[in-house]
Design an enzyme around this catalytic site. Sequence first.
Site, PDB file in Angstrom:
ATOM      1  N   GLU A 297      92.146  -5.849  32.107  1.00 43.01           N
ATOM      2  CA  GLU A 297      93.413  -6.507  31.741  1.00 43.01           C
ATOM      3  C   GLU A 297      93.943  -7.420  32.845  1.00 43.01           C
ATOM      4  O   GLU A 297      95.108  -7.311  33.243  1.00 43.01           O
ATOM      5  CB  GLU A 297      94.453  -5.443  31.331  1.00 43.01           C
ATOM      6  CG  GLU A 297      93.987  -4.614  30.147  1.00 43.01           C
ATOM      7  CD  GLU A 297      94.913  -3.469  29.778  1.00 43.01           C
ATOM      8  OE1 GLU A 297      96.024  -3.382  30.316  1.00 43.01           O
ATOM      9  OE2 GLU A 297      94.507  -2.641  28.931  1.00 43.01           O
TER      10      GLU A 297
ATOM     11  N   GLU B 123      87.442   0.243  23.427  1.00 42.78           N
ATOM     12  CA  GLU B 123      88.589   1.171  23.296  1.00 42.78           C
ATOM     13  C   GLU B 123      89.091   1.212  21.853  1.00 42.78           C
ATOM     14  O   GLU B 123      90.295   1.284  21.597  1.00 42.78           O
ATOM     15  CB  GLU B 123      89.723   0.766  24.248  1.00 42.78           C
ATOM     16  CG  GLU B 123      89.299   0.674  25.691  1.00 42.78           C
ATOM     17  CD  GLU B 123      90.444   0.434  26.676  1.00 42.78           C
ATOM     18  OE1 GLU B 123      91.621   0.594  26.306  1.00 42.78           O
ATOM     19  OE2 GLU B 123      90.151   0.093  27.832  1.00 42.78           O
TER      20      GLU B 123
HETATM   21  O1  9MR Z   1      94.825   6.308  27.035  1.00 41.98           O
HETATM   22  C1  9MR Z   1      95.198   6.197  28.400  1.00 41.98           C
HETATM   23  C2  9MR Z   1      96.368   7.110  28.701  1.00 41.98           C
HETATM   24  O2  9MR Z   1      95.968   8.467  28.525  1.00 41.98           O
HETATM   25  C3  9MR Z   1      96.841   6.868  30.122  1.00 41.98           C
HETATM   26  O3  9MR Z   1      98.016   7.628  30.330  1.00 41.98           O
HETATM   27  C4  9MR Z   1      97.116   5.402  30.370  1.00 41.98           C
HETATM   28  C5  9MR Z   1      97.474   5.130  31.825  1.00 41.98           C
HETATM   29  O4  9MR Z   1      96.413   5.498  32.664  1.00 41.98           O
HETATM   30  O5  9MR Z   1      95.970   4.613  30.054  1.00 41.98           O
HETATM   31  C6  9MR Z   1      95.548   4.746  28.712  1.00 41.98           C
HETATM   32  O6  9MR Z   1      94.392   3.962  28.521  1.00 41.98           O
HETATM   33  C7  9MR Z   1      94.548   2.544  28.566  1.00 41.98           C
HETATM   34  C8  9MR Z   1      93.274   1.964  29.158  1.00 41.98           C
HETATM   35  O7  9MR Z   1      93.020   2.533  30.413  1.00 41.98           O
HETATM   36  C9  9MR Z   1      93.336   0.466  29.250  1.00 41.98           C
HETATM   37  N1  9MR Z   1      93.658  -0.130  27.957  1.00 41.98           N
HETATM   38  C10 9MR Z   1      94.828   0.407  27.292  1.00 41.98           C
HETATM   39  C11 9MR Z   1      94.721   1.934  27.177  1.00 41.98           C
HETATM   40  C12 9MR Z   1      95.916   2.489  26.433  1.00 41.98           C
HETATM   41  O8  9MR Z   1      97.086   2.276  27.154  1.00 41.98           O
END
Ligand code: 9MR
Length: 365
Positions: free
Chosen positions: A164, A279
């Site tokens: 991102e 994802e």
């Molecule tokens: O699903 C993830 C969640 O459990 C975490 O709290 C969060 C912060 O670390 O990140 C979420 O995963 C994200 C991913 O790393 C990047 N793309 C968006 C995902 C959803 O927010």
Amino acid sequence: MASFFEKQTINKSNLLTRRSALNAIGAGVTASICSSFLTSNALATSNIPFGVAVHLDPFRNEPIFRELLKQHAGLIVPMNALKWASLRHTEGKFDFGGSDEIINFAEVNNKPIHGHALLWYDANPSWIDAVTSPPLLEKLLIEHIETVVGRYAGRIATWDVVNEVVAHDPLTQGKWRKGVWHNILGPRHVEIAFAAAAKADPTCRLFINDYDLEDDSLRTEARQRAILQIVRRLQKKNIPIHGVGLQAHLYAERRTGRDNLIKFVRELKSLGLEVAVTELDVIDWKLSADPKVRDRAVVATVREFLDAITDAGSVRNITTWGLSDKHSWIKDVFPRSDSAKARPLPFDDQWQKKPLFDLIKKYTK
Ligand code: 9MR
């Protein structure tokens, strides 16, 4: 994540017919219209691994999750355990406890591993967000990547090197995501990260990963252009990059921008890059509560996307962001206005298969 709340407002108008058809499906008319989106090419592509992102708590505490991973996962992604926030509670120490647990499980069960993520504006410990010296931040980033990639060299097949790094809306915010890496190091942060990862494990396949690259808005087209610019710049500088991850957090109320997406993927392939779905899940907050209606709409949304992406060429893997609705991030970040539970993933909150699982199995091995 706050940025996901920023609304998409600009849509192209030339796809209204298809959009109307899918809105009808969302309203529960019938799933049969969707079959017109199926292509034989997509369904013949059955050698794509089905990846699953693994959240540590249910992995540790719910044996059924580990069983389902053994049965169904063709690739394992530690969902949070390899992020800075998990590995670097304090500056002087790395905590590989959680990541080792998931990676050892994957290895014992012969599942390839995808690493996520070496650089992200989010999920950083507060001490890294507080660094203001460019040479110091560069040193810390390189040390981090050398240590983490080095530890799992030869074991993690592919890495999200940067996650991102494109602004949510490049049309209004400029190309780059604001955050400690860009604010302190400028656009160079991407080059530093890829160069360090390539040095730490020259055999690893290195990916740039981002969201909102799939729908039919002008904003998404701008995001696609930004990714292409970043890829070309790395290649011009002879810094290895091997692939682009499309997160595919799909909104049930949006349509796949099929033509844009196919063009984007083909352009990436012409640059020698691989494409992965990293994802996948469906944000169902605006759909009616009836689970059957929602499951049909979720299937229609994913099918439209997977048809487009598989028609554009080979896909390295199709990974869902978790397996069960019970542990999905969607219910927290996109709460529904009623009391119905979100249904974004292939298994429900009782670990029962849903129609989305059967659909994904048609595209994966
Ligand atoms: O699903 C993830 C969640 O459990 C975490 O709290 C969060 C912060 O670390 O990140 C979420 O995963 C994200 C991913 O790393 C990047 N793309 C968006 C995902 C959803 O927010």
